[in-house]
Design an enzyme around this catalytic site. Structure first.
Site, PDB file in Angstrom:
ATOM      1  N   CYS A   1     -20.443  23.272  11.070  1.00 59.34           N
ATOM      2  CA  CYS A   1     -20.139  22.979  12.478  1.00 59.34           C
ATOM      3  C   CYS A   1     -21.106  21.957  13.075  1.00 59.34           C
ATOM      4  O   CYS A   1     -20.859  21.443  14.170  1.00 59.34           O
ATOM      5  CB  CYS A   1     -20.170  24.259  13.304  1.00 59.34           C
ATOM      6  SG  CYS A   1     -19.021  25.498  12.710  1.00 59.34           S
TER       7      CYS A   1
ATOM      8  N   ASN B   1     -13.215  28.019  17.979  1.00 59.00           N
ATOM      9  CA  ASN B   1     -14.246  27.278  17.250  1.00 59.00           C
ATOM     10  C   ASN B   1     -13.566  26.260  16.333  1.00 59.00           C
ATOM     11  O   ASN B   1     -12.923  26.639  15.356  1.00 59.00           O
ATOM     12  CB  ASN B   1     -15.081  28.285  16.438  1.00 59.00           C
ATOM     13  CG  ASN B   1     -16.204  27.615  15.666  1.00 59.00           C
ATOM     14  OD1 ASN B   1     -16.232  26.402  15.514  1.00 59.00           O
ATOM     15  ND2 ASN B   1     -17.130  28.428  15.170  1.00 59.00           N
TER      16      ASN B   1
ATOM     17  N   HIS C   1     -22.085  23.191  20.679  1.00 58.55           N
ATOM     18  CA  HIS C   1     -21.011  23.575  19.767  1.00 58.55           C
ATOM     19  C   HIS C   1     -20.301  24.790  20.368  1.00 58.55           C
ATOM     20  O   HIS C   1     -20.933  25.719  20.875  1.00 58.55           O
ATOM     21  CB  HIS C   1     -21.602  23.914  18.389  1.00 58.55           C
ATOM     22  CG  HIS C   1     -20.625  24.580  17.474  1.00 58.55           C
ATOM     23  ND1 HIS C   1     -19.352  24.109  17.292  1.00 58.55           N
ATOM     24  CD2 HIS C   1     -20.729  25.700  16.704  1.00 58.55           C
ATOM     25  CE1 HIS C   1     -18.715  24.899  16.450  1.00 58.55           C
ATOM     26  NE2 HIS C   1     -19.524  25.876  16.084  1.00 58.55           N
TER      27      HIS C   1
HETATM   28  O1  UT7 Z   1     -19.509  27.984  14.200  1.00 61.85           O
HETATM   29  C1  UT7 Z   1     -20.045  28.745  13.175  1.00 61.85           C
HETATM   30  C2  UT7 Z   1     -20.922  29.728  13.702  1.00 61.85           C
HETATM   31  N1  UT7 Z   1     -20.275  30.978  13.961  1.00 61.85           N
HETATM   32  C3  UT7 Z   1     -20.635  31.674  15.014  1.00 61.85           C
HETATM   33  O2  UT7 Z   1     -21.377  31.219  15.833  1.00 61.85           O
HETATM   34  C4  UT7 Z   1     -20.182  33.098  15.147  1.00 61.85           C
HETATM   35  C5  UT7 Z   1     -21.330  33.944  15.587  1.00 61.85           C
HETATM   36  N2  UT7 Z   1     -20.993  35.335  15.714  1.00 61.85           N
HETATM   37  C6  UT7 Z   1     -20.195  35.797  16.723  1.00 61.85           C
HETATM   38  O3  UT7 Z   1     -19.736  35.027  17.557  1.00 61.85           O
HETATM   39  C7  UT7 Z   1     -19.969  37.294  16.819  1.00 61.85           C
HETATM   40  O4  UT7 Z   1     -20.826  37.950  15.923  1.00 61.85           O
HETATM   41  C8  UT7 Z   1     -18.498  37.682  16.511  1.00 61.85           C
HETATM   42  C9  UT7 Z   1     -17.597  37.234  17.645  1.00 61.85           C
HETATM   43  C10 UT7 Z   1     -18.051  37.081  15.206  1.00 61.85           C
HETATM   44  C11 UT7 Z   1     -18.396  39.206  16.415  1.00 61.85           C
HETATM   45  O5  UT7 Z   1     -18.872  39.801  17.608  1.00 61.85           O
HETATM   46  P1  UT7 Z   1     -19.874  41.060  17.529  1.00 61.85           P
HETATM   47  O6  UT7 Z   1     -20.150  41.465  18.900  1.00 61.85           O
HETATM   48  O7  UT7 Z   1     -21.052  40.617  16.678  1.00 61.85           O
HETATM   49  O8  UT7 Z   1     -18.990  42.171  16.811  1.00 61.85           O
HETATM   50  P2  UT7 Z   1     -19.203  42.885  15.393  1.00 61.85           P
HETATM   51  O9  UT7 Z   1     -18.898  41.944  14.276  1.00 61.85           O
HETATM   52  O10 UT7 Z   1     -20.506  43.564  15.377  1.00 61.85           O
HETATM   53  O11 UT7 Z   1     -18.055  43.972  15.461  1.00 61.85           O
HETATM   54  C12 UT7 Z   1     -18.067  45.004  16.464  1.00 61.85           C
HETATM   55  C13 UT7 Z   1     -16.841  45.851  16.292  1.00 61.85           C
HETATM   56  C14 UT7 Z   1     -16.643  46.352  14.863  1.00 61.85           C
HETATM   57  O12 UT7 Z   1     -16.133  47.661  14.927  1.00 61.85           O
HETATM   58  P3  UT7 Z   1     -17.121  48.933  14.701  1.00 61.85           P
HETATM   59  O13 UT7 Z   1     -17.689  48.773  13.330  1.00 61.85           O
HETATM   60  O14 UT7 Z   1     -18.149  48.846  15.784  1.00 61.85           O
HETATM   61  O15 UT7 Z   1     -16.191  50.092  14.850  1.00 61.85           O
HETATM   62  C15 UT7 Z   1     -15.569  45.463  14.311  1.00 61.85           C
HETATM   63  O16 UT7 Z   1     -14.808  46.060  13.287  1.00 61.85           O
HETATM   64  O17 UT7 Z   1     -15.663  45.109  16.611  1.00 61.85           O
HETATM   65  C16 UT7 Z   1     -14.722  45.226  15.530  1.00 61.85           C
HETATM   66  N3  UT7 Z   1     -13.947  43.976  15.480  1.00 61.85           N
HETATM   67  C17 UT7 Z   1     -12.820  43.779  16.172  1.00 61.85           C
HETATM   68  N4  UT7 Z   1     -12.121  44.578  17.011  1.00 61.85           N
HETATM   69  C18 UT7 Z   1     -11.013  44.058  17.572  1.00 61.85           C
HETATM   70  C19 UT7 Z   1     -14.246  42.852  14.778  1.00 61.85           C
HETATM   71  N5  UT7 Z   1     -13.317  41.921  15.013  1.00 61.85           N
HETATM   72  C20 UT7 Z   1     -12.424  42.470  15.872  1.00 61.85           C
HETATM   73  C21 UT7 Z   1     -11.248  41.988  16.484  1.00 61.85           C
HETATM   74  N6  UT7 Z   1     -10.581  42.812  17.314  1.00 61.85           N
HETATM   75  N7  UT7 Z   1     -10.795  40.756  16.287  1.00 61.85           N
END
Ligand code: UT7
Length: 330
Positions: A117, A286, A256
């Site tokens: 990115c 993104n 970004h």
């Molecule tokens: O450009 C490249 C760089 N990339 C980035 O900058 C991405 C950086 N990371 C992020 O933006 C965030 O970490 C994400 C948006 C990818 C994820 O957000 P998060 O607050 O870190 O969530 P998480 O991955 O810790 O997941 C929390 C919960 C999980 O459930 P449990 O284990 O707490 O029950 C996931 O299974 O949210 C669940 N989950 C979803 N629920 C509904 C993950 N994806 C989804 C979804 N819909 N799409």
């Protein structure tokens, strides 16, 4: 060798996104997710998806064509094309060569650049060196992605995040004190495993393995989030120091567009007012290397950029990589 007193300026900007819109509501029909989760965790409401017959060179060529027109030059004037992409049409020929042909930039050298990115910032700073040295008079820098082809549409943790699009700038020589006045590029390969496209290259041991696997984005989201907020702060401090500016001097920040929470965290930590930050992740998700030039073009069209403005662009992504540039708008 550098030409005394020459600085690389942005002479023209262009962008292109495919017509098809995929909303959070649409995604609810595809995976176990909902608009509330996607909006509150990422700020994304919708993203664009390329048509079946569109690849990165098609999107990039559209953006490039507009940038060349806006620069007031013709395609034959371009000496160099650099395309930043993680989704080239194919390994070879380069997407830059395909775009060279599509646009009729018959006098241009052309190559692709991979920095995730951060690709657009890397490519712009690379092109800047050609301009400053006098090796190229005009350079076309494009960020183009069709990430929808490398997303696993059954994986809710990644498929809601990404979108397709392209953005481009034309660089040319300008007087000292205008254009790209400072830049900072960095990499941290030790974190490479946090964001990868497995099964996509020579790390595959056999044709059988290649046939059995599909290359999909794999990301440790939380770790990448932490990395992003750390390096955005660090990158901003480094590039402002090189530019001899304070953060109060900056008129506009174009980060970004990965997640609105990353952008808001950054704004709060750096005490940069929200009005100075460009954010359009809600509309496009993104778009990796395309996100910064896409946001730049939008800001320009909205009249948010004025002559003399100091604009800070900052990116981060796979590699891991990060990079920043300060552009004094001419
Ligand atoms: O450009 C490249 C760089 N990339 C980035 O900058 C991405 C950086 N990371 C992020 O933006 C965030 O970490 C994400 C948006 C990818 C994820 O957000 P998060 O607050 O870190 O969530 P998480 O991955 O810790 O997941 C929390 C919960 C999980 O459930 P449990 O284990 O707490 O029950 C996931 O299974 O949210 C669940 N989950 C979803 N629920 C509904 C993950 N994806 C989804 C979804 N819909 N799409």
């Amino acid at each position: 060798m550098t030409c005394q007193g020459v600085q690389a300026q942005i002479l023209g900007v262009g962008s292109y996104v495919p017509e098809k819109v995929l909303s959070n509501k649409d995604l609810e029909q595809m995976v176990d997710t909902n608009d509330e989760w996607i909006t509150s965790r990422t700020g994304i409401k919708e993203r664009r998806i390329a048509a079946e017959n569109q690849a990165s060179s098609d999107l990039g060529a559209e953006a490039g064509k507009i940038a060349v027109k806006n620069a007031g030059i013709s395609p034959e004037d371009i000496d160099l094309i650099i395309v930043a992409t993680s989704t080239p049409d194919m390994y070879f020929p380069s997407t830059a060569c395909l775009i060279q042909d599509k646009l009729g930039c018959t006098n241009a050298a052309a190559f692709d650049l991979a920095a995730g990115c951060t690709g657009f910032i890397y490519a712009m700073v690379a092109a800047e060196q050609f301009i400053k040295s006098g090796t190229a008079r005009y350079a076309l820098v494009i960020g183009a992605e069709v990430l929808s082809r490398i997303v696993n549409w059954e994986d809710r943790s990644t498929c809601v995040l990404f979108g397709d699009g392209a953005g481009a700038v034309v660089l040319g020589a300008g007087p000292e004190g205008e254009g790209i006045i400072a830049s900072h590029l960095a990499a941290e390969g030790s974190g490479s495993q946090l964001l990868t496209l497995p099964c996509s290259g020579s790390r595959i041991s056999s044709n059988e393995e290649a046939a059995a696997n599909k290359a999909y984005i794999s990301m440790q989201g939380r770790e990448v989030f932490k990395f992003a907020v750390r390096v955005m702060e660090e990158g901003t401090k480094k590039v402002l120091e090189k530019a001899g500016l304070s953060k109060e001097d900056v008129n506009l920040v174009i980060p970004h567009q990965a997640n609105i929470r990353i952008i808001e965290h950054y704004a709060k930590k750096m005490k940069i007012p929200k009005e100075k930050i460009v954010a359009n992740v809600d509309k496009y998700g993104n778009t990796s290397a395309a996100s910064i030039p896409l946001a730049l073009d939008e800001a320009l069209q909205q009249g948010r950029i004025k002559p003399g403005y100091d604009i800070l662009m900052i990116g981060f992504g796979a590699g891991l990589t990060w990079g920043a540039a300060v552009v004094r708008w001419a």
